[in-house]
Motif scaffolding. Sequence first.
Motif, PDB file in Angstrom:
ATOM      1  N   THR A  17      46.145  39.519  58.539  1.00 47.45           N
ATOM      2  CA  THR A  17      45.281  38.550  57.878  1.00 47.45           C
ATOM      3  C   THR A  17      43.831  39.027  57.879  1.00 47.45           C
ATOM      4  O   THR A  17      43.128  38.897  56.870  1.00 47.45           O
ATOM      5  CB  THR A  17      45.386  37.172  58.566  1.00 47.45           C
ATOM      6  N   LEU A  18      43.381  39.595  58.997  1.00 50.00           N
ATOM      7  CA  LEU A  18      42.021  40.131  59.080  1.00 50.00           C
ATOM      8  C   LEU A  18      41.817  41.216  58.023  1.00 50.00           C
ATOM      9  O   LEU A  18      40.825  41.187  57.270  1.00 50.00           O
ATOM     10  CB  LEU A  18      41.750  40.686  60.479  1.00 50.00           C
ATOM     11  N   ALA A  19      42.748  42.148  57.945  1.00 52.70           N
ATOM     12  CA  ALA A  19      42.634  43.246  56.975  1.00 52.70           C
ATOM     13  C   ALA A  19      42.650  42.717  55.538  1.00 52.70           C
ATOM     14  O   ALA A  19      41.824  43.127  54.704  1.00 52.70           O
ATOM     15  CB  ALA A  19      43.770  44.251  57.185  1.00 52.70           C
ATOM     16  N   GLN A  20      43.557  41.795  55.245  1.00 56.89           N
ATOM     17  CA  GLN A  20      43.645  41.249  53.892  1.00 56.89           C
ATOM     18  C   GLN A  20      42.374  40.493  53.521  1.00 56.89           C
ATOM     19  O   GLN A  20      41.887  40.604  52.393  1.00 56.89           O
ATOM     20  CB  GLN A  20      44.863  40.324  53.783  1.00 56.89           C
ATOM     21  N   SER A  21      41.829  39.734  54.468  1.00 54.51           N
ATOM     22  CA  SER A  21      40.616  38.964  54.206  1.00 54.51           C
ATOM     23  C   SER A  21      39.416  39.870  53.978  1.00 54.51           C
ATOM     24  O   SER A  21      38.588  39.613  53.100  1.00 54.51           O
ATOM     25  CB  SER A  21      40.323  38.015  55.365  1.00 54.51           C
ATOM     26  N   LEU A  22      39.311  40.930  54.773  1.00 48.66           N
ATOM     27  CA  LEU A  22      38.215  41.885  54.581  1.00 48.66           C
ATOM     28  C   LEU A  22      38.293  42.541  53.207  1.00 48.66           C
ATOM     29  O   LEU A  22      37.289  42.646  52.493  1.00 48.66           O
ATOM     30  CB  LEU A  22      38.239  42.960  55.675  1.00 48.66           C
ATOM     31  N   ILE A  23      39.490  42.974  52.843  1.00 46.98           N
ATOM     32  CA  ILE A  23      39.679  43.625  51.540  1.00 46.98           C
ATOM     33  C   ILE A  23      39.365  42.655  50.409  1.00 46.98           C
ATOM     34  O   ILE A  23      38.698  43.012  49.431  1.00 46.98           O
ATOM     35  CB  ILE A  23      41.105  44.199  51.420  1.00 46.98           C
ATOM     36  N   ALA A  24      39.818  41.407  50.539  1.00 42.84           N
ATOM     37  CA  ALA A  24      39.551  40.414  49.492  1.00 42.84           C
ATOM     38  C   ALA A  24      38.061  40.124  49.374  1.00 42.84           C
ATOM     39  O   ALA A  24      37.514  40.037  48.268  1.00 42.84           O
ATOM     40  CB  ALA A  24      40.321  39.134  49.785  1.00 42.84           C
ATOM     41  N   ALA A  25      37.385  39.971  50.514  1.00 45.42           N
ATOM     42  CA  ALA A  25      35.956  39.668  50.483  1.00 45.42           C
ATOM     43  C   ALA A  25      35.148  40.841  49.948  1.00 45.42           C
ATOM     44  O   ALA A  25      34.189  40.649  49.192  1.00 45.42           O
ATOM     45  CB  ALA A  25      35.476  39.278  51.878  1.00 45.42           C
ATOM     46  N   ILE A  26      35.519  42.060  50.313  1.00 42.31           N
ATOM     47  CA  ILE A  26      34.819  43.238  49.790  1.00 42.31           C
ATOM     48  C   ILE A  26      35.082  43.358  48.294  1.00 42.31           C
ATOM     49  O   ILE A  26      34.184  43.640  47.509  1.00 42.31           O
ATOM     50  CB  ILE A  26      35.257  44.516  50.542  1.00 42.31           C
ATOM     51  N   GLY A  27      36.325  43.103  47.894  1.00 45.08           N
ATOM     52  CA  GLY A  27      36.682  43.172  46.475  1.00 45.08           C
ATOM     53  C   GLY A  27      35.956  42.134  45.638  1.00 45.08           C
ATOM     54  O   GLY A  27      35.659  42.359  44.464  1.00 45.08           O
ATOM     55  N   ALA A  28      35.653  40.982  46.247  1.00 45.61           N
ATOM     56  CA  ALA A  28      34.943  39.937  45.516  1.00 45.61           C
ATOM     57  C   ALA A  28      33.531  40.379  45.158  1.00 45.61           C
ATOM     58  O   ALA A  28      32.958  39.923  44.171  1.00 45.61           O
ATOM     59  CB  ALA A  28      34.898  38.655  46.347  1.00 45.61           C
ATOM     60  N   GLY A  29      32.974  41.277  45.935  1.00 45.80           N
ATOM     61  CA  GLY A  29      31.638  41.789  45.645  1.00 45.80           C
ATOM     62  C   GLY A  29      31.685  43.169  45.025  1.00 45.80           C
ATOM     63  O   GLY A  29      30.795  43.991  45.265  1.00 45.80           O
ATOM     64  N   ALA A  30      32.702  43.444  44.260  1.00 39.87           N
ATOM     65  CA  ALA A  30      32.925  44.783  43.704  1.00 39.87           C
ATOM     66  C   ALA A  30      31.775  45.265  42.822  1.00 39.87           C
ATOM     67  O   ALA A  30      31.554  46.466  42.703  1.00 39.87           O
ATOM     68  CB  ALA A  30      34.231  44.816  42.920  1.00 39.87           C
ATOM     69  N   ALA A  31      31.036  44.358  42.234  1.00 38.44           N
ATOM     70  CA  ALA A  31      29.936  44.765  41.354  1.00 38.44           C
ATOM     71  C   ALA A  31      28.709  45.196  42.150  1.00 38.44           C
ATOM     72  O   ALA A  31      27.775  45.751  41.594  1.00 38.44           O
ATOM     73  CB  ALA A  31      29.573  43.612  40.426  1.00 38.44           C
ATOM     74  N   VAL A  32      28.742  44.955  43.457  1.00 41.74           N
ATOM     75  CA  VAL A  32      27.611  45.281  44.324  1.00 41.74           C
ATOM     76  C   VAL A  32      27.990  46.501  45.161  1.00 41.74           C
ATOM     77  O   VAL A  32      29.107  46.589  45.651  1.00 41.74           O
ATOM     78  CB  VAL A  32      27.313  44.074  45.256  1.00 41.74           C
ATOM     79  N   PRO A  33      27.094  47.433  45.350  1.00 44.30           N
ATOM     80  CA  PRO A  33      27.399  48.577  46.226  1.00 44.30           C
ATOM     81  C   PRO A  33      27.751  48.102  47.639  1.00 44.30           C
ATOM     82  O   PRO A  33      27.207  47.113  48.127  1.00 44.30           O
ATOM     83  CB  PRO A  33      26.099  49.388  46.227  1.00 44.30           C
ATOM     84  N   VAL A  34      28.659  48.806  48.296  1.00 42.13           N
ATOM     85  CA  VAL A  34      29.162  48.415  49.606  1.00 42.13           C
ATOM     86  C   VAL A  34      28.027  48.238  50.616  1.00 42.13           C
ATOM     87  O   VAL A  34      28.051  47.324  51.428  1.00 42.13           O
ATOM     88  CB  VAL A  34      30.199  49.451  50.114  1.00 42.13           C
ATOM     89  N   TRP A  35      27.032  49.101  50.587  1.00 38.91           N
ATOM     90  CA  TRP A  35      25.949  49.006  51.568  1.00 38.91           C
ATOM     91  C   TRP A  35      25.051  47.792  51.353  1.00 38.91           C
ATOM     92  O   TRP A  35      24.273  47.445  52.218  1.00 38.91           O
ATOM     93  CB  TRP A  35      25.119  50.292  51.576  1.00 38.91           C
TER      94      TRP A  35
END
Length: 118
Positions: A17-35
């Motif tokens: 669940t932790l991994a899936q949530s992190l991936i989903a939250a990072i994916g939600a900000g896909a238009a923004v650079p990771v940093w």
Amino acid sequence: MRTKTFWMETLERAVKTLAQSLIAAIGAGAAVPVWELGWAEILGIALTATALSVLTSIASAGTGAPGTPSMVMPAVTAEDGLVQGAQAAELAGIPTANPADPLHETSAEYQGQHRAGE
């Protein structure tokens, strides 16, 4: 809930669940650079989902297979060595054929017998 198996399975579910949530939250900000992502918010969302996963596992204890956080009972298969229904009756020597069944006469056990009126 007091078994090692329960807590190992709960931990597995929580990590997934932790991994899936992190991936989903990072994916939600896909238009923004990771940093530039709000990592505190992303971790907060992921940790909240993980806590909910653990609480769900605890709430599910005792509803499914004993000693697991699952709400589902495992399916019984032929590989389990359990025999049920007609198969169990046949193994016990109890005839299970229905005399009204058209396939009844094709059985080697009943060849030579005929239904009344034929």
